[in-house]
Design a protein around this motif. Sequence first.
Motif, PDB file in Angstrom:
ATOM      1  N   SER A 105     -18.323 -13.274  71.459  1.00 21.12           N
ATOM      2  CA  SER A 105     -18.618 -14.702  71.342  1.00 21.12           C
ATOM      3  C   SER A 105     -19.545 -14.974  70.165  1.00 21.12           C
ATOM      4  CB  SER A 105     -19.256 -15.202  72.641  1.00 21.12           C
ATOM      5  OG  SER A 105     -18.387 -14.973  73.732  1.00 21.12           O
ATOM      6  N   ARG A 106     -20.524 -14.107  69.988  1.00 16.08           N
ATOM      7  CA  ARG A 106     -21.458 -14.288  68.865  1.00 16.08           C
ATOM      8  C   ARG A 106     -20.727 -14.166  67.521  1.00 16.08           C
ATOM      9  NH1 ARG A 106     -24.862 -10.928  65.849  1.00 16.08           N
ATOM     10  NH2 ARG A 106     -26.832 -11.931  65.218  1.00 16.08           N
ATOM     11  N   ARG A 148     -17.529 -14.806  66.971  1.00 17.83           N
ATOM     12  CA  ARG A 148     -16.668 -15.982  66.773  1.00 17.83           C
ATOM     13  C   ARG A 148     -17.482 -17.207  66.363  1.00 17.83           C
ATOM     14  NH1 ARG A 148     -11.999 -16.027  71.494  1.00 17.83           N
ATOM     15  NH2 ARG A 148     -10.866 -14.177  70.741  1.00 17.83           N
ATOM     16  N   TRP A 149     -18.668 -17.342  66.930  1.00 19.23           N
ATOM     17  CA  TRP A 149     -19.522 -18.472  66.567  1.00 19.23           C
ATOM     18  C   TRP A 149     -19.954 -18.378  65.100  1.00 19.23           C
ATOM     19  CZ3 TRP A 149     -20.923 -23.155  67.533  1.00 19.23           C
ATOM     20  CH2 TRP A 149     -22.100 -23.651  66.964  1.00 19.23           C
ATOM     21  N   LEU A 200     -16.981 -19.332  62.962  1.00 25.36           N
ATOM     22  CA  LEU A 200     -16.789 -20.779  62.924  1.00 25.36           C
ATOM     23  C   LEU A 200     -17.783 -21.444  61.985  1.00 25.36           C
ATOM     24  CD1 LEU A 200     -15.472 -23.388  63.959  1.00 25.36           C
ATOM     25  CD2 LEU A 200     -17.079 -23.323  65.883  1.00 25.36           C
ATOM     26  N   GLN A 201     -19.026 -21.042  62.063  1.00 20.47           N
ATOM     27  CA  GLN A 201     -20.050 -21.623  61.205  1.00 20.47           C
ATOM     28  C   GLN A 201     -19.775 -21.335  59.729  1.00 20.47           C
ATOM     29  OE1 GLN A 201     -23.950 -20.269  62.148  1.00 20.47           O
ATOM     30  NE2 GLN A 201     -24.997 -21.805  60.885  1.00 20.47           N
TER      31      GLN A 201
END
Length: 417
Positions: free
Chosen positions: A376-377, A379-380, A383-384
């Motif tokens: 999750s980290r 992917r975040w 995205l950023q």
Amino acid sequence: MAGAEEKPFLEVHQAKHVKKLLRKSPRQEKKKSWFQTRIYEWDPCFHFPSRMIGTTVLAFICLYLFTAIEFCVFVYVRDELDLFEGELESYIASVNQTGTLTPVILQVKELMNVAKGVWVVTILPASFTCVSQLFHILACYRKHMRRLWAGDKHFLPLKFHHPSSSESVVAIARYPGWQIAYILWGYFIIHVVQSLCGLAIMYGLVLPIIHNQGLEMLRGLGIGTLTISTVLGLMMLQVWIATSFFLQPKMGTAETQKPLALNNRKAFHNFNYFLFFYNVLLGLGACLSRLLISCILGAWLMARIDRTIMQSGYEGADMGYSAWIGMLYVDHYHTNPVLVSFCHILITGHRERRLQRAIKYWYLNQSACPRVSARSRTRWLLLQTLINNPRLVTLRKSTAGYGSQEFTQILLRCSEH
């Protein structure tokens, strides 16, 4: 009972070396002293291995013992020569100095006295030469290791650029013993060569003056000096004539020398023909000088295991130099600061991850901060990065699946707004 502290994988001097590489070099370097420029400069980012220090100390001890034993043997031989000299004197007295062997016996006595004096006098220079070579070997070890760390192998012969792994491992075991043996043999050979040079000086300069033959000695010395000067002058004259008449002029003012292009070719062929017979005689002397210089340098560098005395292409026949190169490669692969630092980072990161896995059920850690999965980290962060750099969206490799295509369309809409 607490266990012994574990030795750090990355040494302090290795970390300093890597920091020095990453640091920007100063524009103006510090002014170095004469000792630092000509002899040795201390480097806190380099430590000699214990094998090199131990080998050097043992070489000093063995050299001292060998010198002491040699002096004891010399004292014994000198006493025997004194007895033999006494017998010769008794023989000369018995024949009232009128025998046919009297001149030969006097020359033998003179040779023995000169040899004994020269041998004693050359003990100290030979010992000092070997001691200086031991320190120079340490300096060359540091210089060679630095070049290998920088990826520079030009100082090595081509056949040693990729040595055998098994031979390198054997070489590092051979080096300490071979270095000590080379130092002892080097001392003995240098002592003999220096004694021969001392005998030549005594018979060429000192004894003629003692025997009132100084004028003859000066006459011979003058003839020899004049001959050598004439030969060197003719060689320099050939170079000057070739530069002045047989080379084309410079193409520009920035060139330091004339181009390698012949000029006045007919005159050059005549010049080459008339000097042919002189160059034959000059080649005889040059060949003898080559042999003499090779013998002197070979004897002088016998103790230098870090430098081969073989000609180019035959370095593999020098087993001592092969052992030196093998040892350098082993130390290079196992003590390269950049490689060791990289492995240290990998090991430290692996240990931290294992520690995090070991304490993931610790209630304090769980209550202090929520658990976030690595996926999750990642992917975040992706995205950023894509939102901040919209151009990367079109270059991103798309994977099969509805979710990925929908994610890409959402990013394109965000980039338009």
